[in-house]
Design a protein around this motif. Sequence first.
Motif, PDB file in Angstrom:
ATOM      1  N   GLY A 204       0.803  -1.205   0.006  1.00  0.00           N
ATOM      2  CA  GLY A 204       0.112  -0.001   0.075  1.00  0.00           C
ATOM      3  C   GLY A 204       0.882   1.259   0.063  1.00  0.00           C
ATOM      4  O   GLY A 204       2.112   1.059  -0.098  1.00  0.00           O
ATOM      5  N   ILE A 205       0.076   2.505   0.044  1.00  0.00           N
ATOM      6  CA  ILE A 205       0.825   3.664   0.069  1.00  0.00           C
ATOM      7  C   ILE A 205       1.651   3.787   1.234  1.00  0.00           C
ATOM      8  O   ILE A 205       1.161   3.622   2.182  1.00  0.00           O
ATOM      9  CB  ILE A 205      -0.145   4.696  -0.097  1.00  0.00           C
ATOM     10  N   PRO A 206       2.930   4.202   1.296  1.00  0.00           N
ATOM     11  CA  PRO A 206       3.659   4.458   2.619  1.00  0.00           C
ATOM     12  C   PRO A 206       3.047   5.432   3.550  1.00  0.00           C
ATOM     13  O   PRO A 206       2.803   6.517   3.001  1.00  0.00           O
ATOM     14  CB  PRO A 206       5.096   5.040   1.831  1.00  0.00           C
ATOM     15  N   THR A 207       2.795   4.920   4.728  1.00  0.00           N
ATOM     16  CA  THR A 207       2.420   5.849   5.712  1.00  0.00           C
ATOM     17  C   THR A 207       3.376   5.617   6.995  1.00  0.00           C
ATOM     18  O   THR A 207       3.308   4.558   7.474  1.00  0.00           O
ATOM     19  CB  THR A 207       0.979   5.411   5.985  1.00  0.00           C
ATOM     20  N   SER A 208       4.172   6.640   7.349  1.00  0.00           N
ATOM     21  CA  SER A 208       4.950   6.752   8.319  1.00  0.00           C
ATOM     22  C   SER A 208       4.249   6.517   9.858  1.00  0.00           C
ATOM     23  O   SER A 208       3.354   7.165   9.885  1.00  0.00           O
ATOM     24  CB  SER A 208       5.930   7.727   8.456  1.00  0.00           C
ATOM     25  N   PRO A 209       4.666   5.814  10.643  1.00  0.00           N
ATOM     26  CA  PRO A 209       5.679   4.841  10.461  1.00  0.00           C
ATOM     27  C   PRO A 209       5.381   3.687   9.720  1.00  0.00           C
ATOM     28  O   PRO A 209       4.460   2.900  10.355  1.00  0.00           O
ATOM     29  CB  PRO A 209       6.176   4.603  12.061  1.00  0.00           C
ATOM     30  N   ASN A 210       6.136   3.317   8.878  1.00  0.00           N
ATOM     31  CA  ASN A 210       6.152   2.128   8.144  1.00  0.00           C
ATOM     32  C   ASN A 210       6.770   0.874   8.802  1.00  0.00           C
ATOM     33  O   ASN A 210       7.240   1.060   9.899  1.00  0.00           O
ATOM     34  CB  ASN A 210       6.515   2.148   6.539  1.00  0.00           C
ATOM     35  N   LEU A 211       6.431  -0.418   8.289  1.00  0.00           N
ATOM     36  CA  LEU A 211       6.889  -1.542   8.763  1.00  0.00           C
ATOM     37  C   LEU A 211       8.403  -1.505   9.068  1.00  0.00           C
ATOM     38  O   LEU A 211       8.710  -1.797  10.293  1.00  0.00           O
ATOM     39  CB  LEU A 211       6.413  -2.692   7.749  1.00  0.00           C
ATOM     40  N   HIS A 212       9.337  -1.118   8.092  1.00  0.00           N
ATOM     41  CA  HIS A 212      10.740  -0.792   8.361  1.00  0.00           C
ATOM     42  C   HIS A 212      11.042  -0.233   9.205  1.00  0.00           C
ATOM     43  O   HIS A 212      12.138  -0.267  10.032  1.00  0.00           O
ATOM     44  CB  HIS A 212      11.574  -0.762   6.971  1.00  0.00           C
ATOM     45  N   GLU A 213      10.347   0.922   9.685  1.00  0.00           N
ATOM     46  CA  GLU A 213      10.600   1.806  10.671  1.00  0.00           C
ATOM     47  C   GLU A 213      10.467   1.262  12.181  1.00  0.00           C
ATOM     48  O   GLU A 213      11.391   1.328  12.861  1.00  0.00           O
ATOM     49  CB  GLU A 213       9.876   3.282  10.519  1.00  0.00           C
ATOM     50  N   ILE A 214       9.407   0.417  12.128  1.00  0.00           N
ATOM     51  CA  ILE A 214       9.287  -0.244  13.521  1.00  0.00           C
ATOM     52  C   ILE A 214      10.338  -1.287  13.807  1.00  0.00           C
ATOM     53  O   ILE A 214      10.806  -1.329  14.789  1.00  0.00           O
ATOM     54  CB  ILE A 214       7.823  -0.872  13.375  1.00  0.00           C
ATOM     55  N   VAL A 215      10.494  -2.026  12.823  1.00  0.00           N
ATOM     56  CA  VAL A 215      11.465  -3.319  12.762  1.00  0.00           C
ATOM     57  C   VAL A 215      12.719  -2.888  13.216  1.00  0.00           C
ATOM     58  O   VAL A 215      13.528  -3.071  13.970  1.00  0.00           O
ATOM     59  CB  VAL A 215      11.277  -4.392  11.470  1.00  0.00           C
ATOM     60  N   GLN A 216      13.346  -2.079  12.212  1.00  0.00           N
ATOM     61  CA  GLN A 216      14.596  -1.450  12.336  1.00  0.00           C
ATOM     62  C   GLN A 216      14.950  -0.700  13.551  1.00  0.00           C
ATOM     63  O   GLN A 216      16.150  -0.376  13.958  1.00  0.00           O
ATOM     64  CB  GLN A 216      15.238  -0.912  10.900  1.00  0.00           C
ATOM     65  N   GLY A 217      13.958   0.093  13.996  1.00  0.00           N
ATOM     66  CA  GLY A 217      13.942   0.765  15.269  1.00  0.00           C
ATOM     67  C   GLY A 217      14.557  -0.453  16.476  1.00  0.00           C
ATOM     68  O   GLY A 217      14.886   0.000  17.501  1.00  0.00           O
TER      69      GLY A 217
END
Length: 274
Positions: free
Chosen positions: A82-95
């Motif tokens: 889908g359209i990127p909406t922050s926080p996106n999956l990689h932001e959560i995981v890589q955090g």
Amino acid sequence: MGEAGEEPVVDLRLDRAHSARIYDYFLGGRTNFAADREAARRILSVFPAAGVACRMNRAFMHRAVGHLAREGLTQFLDIGTGIPTSPNLHEIVQGIRPAARIVYTDNDPIVLAHAAALLRGRPEGRTAYVQADIAVPGSVLAAPELHATLDLRHPVALTLNALLHFIPDDGRDRAHAVVEGLKAALPGGSALVITHGTSDFSPLAMGRVTDIYARAGTPLQLRSAAEFHRFFDGWELLEPGVTLAHRWRPGRPGDPGLPTAAEAACYAAIARKP
């Protein structure tokens, strides 16, 4: 086609409502247009909690991938991005796991147009985008970008959030076949995360929502708890098993501000492969 060497022009059909942009509108995003907002208003007129349901689905995704990252998973395959909406999956995981690797997948040219936003991950890790169609699982699993980013010999978290209800069965049980094909390609220890719309709690309202999506050219097939449960056959469900999205390990159990079952209208679960 453009001049030699140029990319072909993609018609995003901004004059027609689109499910990804409707979802973006409900999440408070800015990648939506007049036709999308009009469709969203029609949905709200028959299902006033639509925005709440979308936000609860998104919040579940954050909790789910955060949990899996804390449990040690470092590879994630997100299909139907889908359209990127922050926080996106990689932001959560890589955090949580800075070296984590994430592959996003979608077949939508609208998402492709925004894919650069999906690739801004931590330098220790890696993110990639694959343009492929989940209806042909082999096109996802064979993508060079996927194999350059993920090692399918090691556990992968597969996430299918608010996606499978856009795969109608057409008498062939297509959605379950697609999921089984993806599950078979993953090794033991992998995880499966799914959310899916349902009409179990408000059949009249959700029937009207289905009609609105159909008029926009997007078939929508909501499924029962039993149908949803089948997606996890052969895998071990994590507690609390199949439940509504906002009830899966909520941050504040018993919060009186949480929606009712009819307002949430979305099942969620996580399972691990033995």
